[in-house]
Design an enzyme around this catalytic site. Structure first.
Site, PDB file in Angstrom:
ATOM      1  N   ARG A   1       0.850  -1.195   0.000  1.00 46.29           N
ATOM      2  CA  ARG A   1       0.000   0.000   0.000  1.00 46.29           C
ATOM      3  C   ARG A   1       0.885   1.244   0.000  1.00 46.29           C
ATOM      4  O   ARG A   1       1.869   1.315   0.730  1.00 46.29           O
ATOM      5  CB  ARG A   1      -0.899   0.011   1.239  1.00 46.29           C
ATOM      6  CG  ARG A   1      -1.869  -1.115   1.254  1.00 46.29           C
ATOM      7  CD  ARG A   1      -3.266  -0.686   1.771  1.00 46.29           C
ATOM      8  NE  ARG A   1      -4.197  -1.764   1.504  1.00 46.29           N
ATOM      9  CZ  ARG A   1      -4.926  -1.866   0.379  1.00 46.29           C
ATOM     10  NH1 ARG A   1      -4.863  -0.920  -0.548  1.00 46.29           N
ATOM     11  NH2 ARG A   1      -5.714  -2.892   0.183  1.00 46.29           N
ATOM     12  N   ASP A   2       0.523   2.227  -0.824  1.00 45.51           N
ATOM     13  CA  ASP A   2       1.254   3.498  -0.822  1.00 45.51           C
ATOM     14  C   ASP A   2       1.027   4.177   0.530  1.00 45.51           C
ATOM     15  O   ASP A   2      -0.090   4.222   1.039  1.00 45.51           O
ATOM     16  CB  ASP A   2       0.784   4.397  -1.971  1.00 45.51           C
ATOM     17  CG  ASP A   2       1.749   5.534  -2.220  1.00 45.51           C
ATOM     18  OD1 ASP A   2       2.405   5.541  -3.286  1.00 45.51           O
ATOM     19  OD2 ASP A   2       1.865   6.430  -1.355  1.00 45.51           O
ATOM     20  N   ILE A   3       2.090   4.722   1.091  1.00 44.45           N
ATOM     21  CA  ILE A   3       2.016   5.332   2.421  1.00 44.45           C
ATOM     22  C   ILE A   3       1.212   6.634   2.398  1.00 44.45           C
ATOM     23  O   ILE A   3       0.691   7.058   3.442  1.00 44.45           O
ATOM     24  CB  ILE A   3       3.452   5.571   2.970  1.00 44.45           C
ATOM     25  CG1 ILE A   3       3.451   5.642   4.479  1.00 44.45           C
ATOM     26  CG2 ILE A   3       4.097   6.786   2.344  1.00 44.45           C
ATOM     27  CD1 ILE A   3       4.842   5.544   5.112  1.00 44.45           C
TER      28      ILE A   3
ATOM     29  N   ASN B   1       6.381   6.485 -13.083  1.00 48.17           N
ATOM     30  CA  ASN B   1       7.025   7.770 -13.315  1.00 48.17           C
ATOM     31  C   ASN B   1       8.516   7.555 -13.533  1.00 48.17           C
ATOM     32  O   ASN B   1       9.128   6.724 -12.847  1.00 48.17           O
ATOM     33  CB  ASN B   1       6.798   8.695 -12.109  1.00 48.17           C
ATOM     34  CG  ASN B   1       5.321   8.967 -11.875  1.00 48.17           C
ATOM     35  OD1 ASN B   1       4.551   9.119 -12.819  1.00 48.17           O
ATOM     36  ND2 ASN B   1       4.909   9.016 -10.610  1.00 48.17           N
TER      37      ASN B   1
ATOM     38  N   HIS C   1       8.675   1.144  -9.813  1.00 44.86           N
ATOM     39  CA  HIS C   1       7.395   0.757  -9.206  1.00 44.86           C
ATOM     40  C   HIS C   1       6.270   1.268 -10.079  1.00 44.86           C
ATOM     41  O   HIS C   1       6.398   2.281 -10.771  1.00 44.86           O
ATOM     42  CB  HIS C   1       7.272   1.308  -7.781  1.00 44.86           C
ATOM     43  CG  HIS C   1       7.505   2.787  -7.683  1.00 44.86           C
ATOM     44  ND1 HIS C   1       8.773   3.334  -7.684  1.00 44.86           N
ATOM     45  CD2 HIS C   1       6.653   3.827  -7.612  1.00 44.86           C
ATOM     46  CE1 HIS C   1       8.682   4.646  -7.611  1.00 44.86           C
ATOM     47  NE2 HIS C   1       7.402   4.984  -7.579  1.00 44.86           N
TER      48      HIS C   1
ATOM     49  N   HIS D   1       2.293   2.432  -9.985  1.00 41.18           N
ATOM     50  CA  HIS D   1       1.163   2.841  -9.148  1.00 41.18           C
ATOM     51  C   HIS D   1      -0.100   2.200  -9.714  1.00 41.18           C
ATOM     52  O   HIS D   1      -0.446   2.426 -10.886  1.00 41.18           O
ATOM     53  CB  HIS D   1       0.982   4.359  -9.184  1.00 41.18           C
ATOM     54  CG  HIS D   1       2.151   5.143  -8.655  1.00 41.18           C
ATOM     55  ND1 HIS D   1       2.172   5.693  -7.393  1.00 41.18           N
ATOM     56  CD2 HIS D   1       3.340   5.468  -9.223  1.00 41.18           C
ATOM     57  CE1 HIS D   1       3.317   6.336  -7.208  1.00 41.18           C
ATOM     58  NE2 HIS D   1       4.044   6.220  -8.306  1.00 41.18           N
TER      59      HIS D   1
HETATM   60  P1  AMP Z   1       7.033   8.102  -7.283  1.00 40.15           P
HETATM   61  O1  AMP Z   1       6.899   9.523  -6.792  1.00 40.15           O
HETATM   62  O2  AMP Z   1       6.339   7.815  -8.567  1.00 40.15           O
HETATM   63  O3  AMP Z   1       8.497   7.692  -7.289  1.00 40.15           O
HETATM   64  O4  AMP Z   1       6.280   7.206  -6.217  1.00 40.15           O
HETATM   65  C1  AMP Z   1       6.808   6.963  -4.947  1.00 40.15           C
HETATM   66  C2  AMP Z   1       5.651   6.595  -4.072  1.00 40.15           C
HETATM   67  O5  AMP Z   1       6.162   5.939  -2.933  1.00 40.15           O
HETATM   68  C3  AMP Z   1       4.825   7.801  -3.570  1.00 40.15           C
HETATM   69  O6  AMP Z   1       3.466   7.648  -3.992  1.00 40.15           O
HETATM   70  C4  AMP Z   1       4.989   7.726  -2.051  1.00 40.15           C
HETATM   71  O7  AMP Z   1       3.805   8.081  -1.363  1.00 40.15           O
HETATM   72  C5  AMP Z   1       5.343   6.266  -1.847  1.00 40.15           C
HETATM   73  N1  AMP Z   1       6.120   5.972  -0.643  1.00 40.15           N
HETATM   74  C6  AMP Z   1       7.175   6.649  -0.154  1.00 40.15           C
HETATM   75  N2  AMP Z   1       7.662   6.040   0.957  1.00 40.15           N
HETATM   76  C7  AMP Z   1       6.887   4.947   1.162  1.00 40.15           C
HETATM   77  C8  AMP Z   1       6.862   3.903   2.141  1.00 40.15           C
HETATM   78  N3  AMP Z   1       7.749   3.867   3.155  1.00 40.15           N
HETATM   79  N4  AMP Z   1       5.920   2.948   2.052  1.00 40.15           N
HETATM   80  C9  AMP Z   1       5.010   2.968   1.042  1.00 40.15           C
HETATM   81  N5  AMP Z   1       4.984   3.912   0.076  1.00 40.15           N
HETATM   82  C10 AMP Z   1       5.902   4.892   0.134  1.00 40.15           C
END
Ligand code: AMP
Ligand code: ZN
Length: 119
Positions: free
Chosen positions: A34-36, A92, A105, A107
């Site tokens: 899950r995204d944080i 991205n 990753h 989304h």
């Molecule tokens: P991006 O900006 O496309 O590189 O996506 C990175 C994503 O990782 C963002 O949507 C953040 O909210 C998410 N994120 C950052 N740290 C964590 C974490 N510790 N656990 C889960 N998701 C995270």
């Protein structure tokens, strides 16, 4: 860049369970968490367990890995009840692409409608 693991990479550390996350699903090669900071009612991140910096670093040999990622995404979408209405999968790349974590990753977002093109 592609190495099995990069020591100070946030997602490599999550894959190694050195940092906590809410795991949705995993197999030997892919982790879904899950995204944080969710930007939609369902917001899951699908990542290879092996470190790949971004989609710009993929090669033909990663075809099976990508198949696994998208198949797992579709399975999660069905399980979360967002498959019928539709959803978005996006990755991205780099600064202007909005990438903030340099470990590939995808989304998986659903539960609401999204605009196009993205902002
Ligand atoms: P991006 O900006 O496309 O590189 O996506 C990175 C994503 O990782 C963002 O949507 C953040 O909210 C998410 N994120 C950052 N740290 C964590 C974490 N510790 N656990 C889960 N998701 C995270
Ligand atoms: Zn990594």
């Amino acid at each position: 860049m592609s190495a099995d693991r990069v020591p100070d990479c946030l997602f490599c550390r999550i894959v190694a369970r050195e940092l906590p996350s809410a795991v949705v699903k995993e197999d030997t090669a892919v982790l879904a968490i899950r995204d944080i900071a969710p930007r939609a009612p369902t917001h899951v991140l699908l990542m290879p367990k092996r470190h790949i910096t971004s989609a710009a670093d993929l090669s033909v040999e990663d075809g099976e890995l990508l198949g696994r990622i998208f198949a797992m995404g579709a399975e999660i979408a069905r399980g979360q009840g967002i498959a019928t209405a539709g959803y978005r999968i996006v990755t991205n790349v780099g600064t202007w692409g909005g990438q903030t974590v340099d470990h590939l990753h995808f989304h998986l977002m659903g539960g609401r409608a999204f605009g196009w093109p993205p902002g």
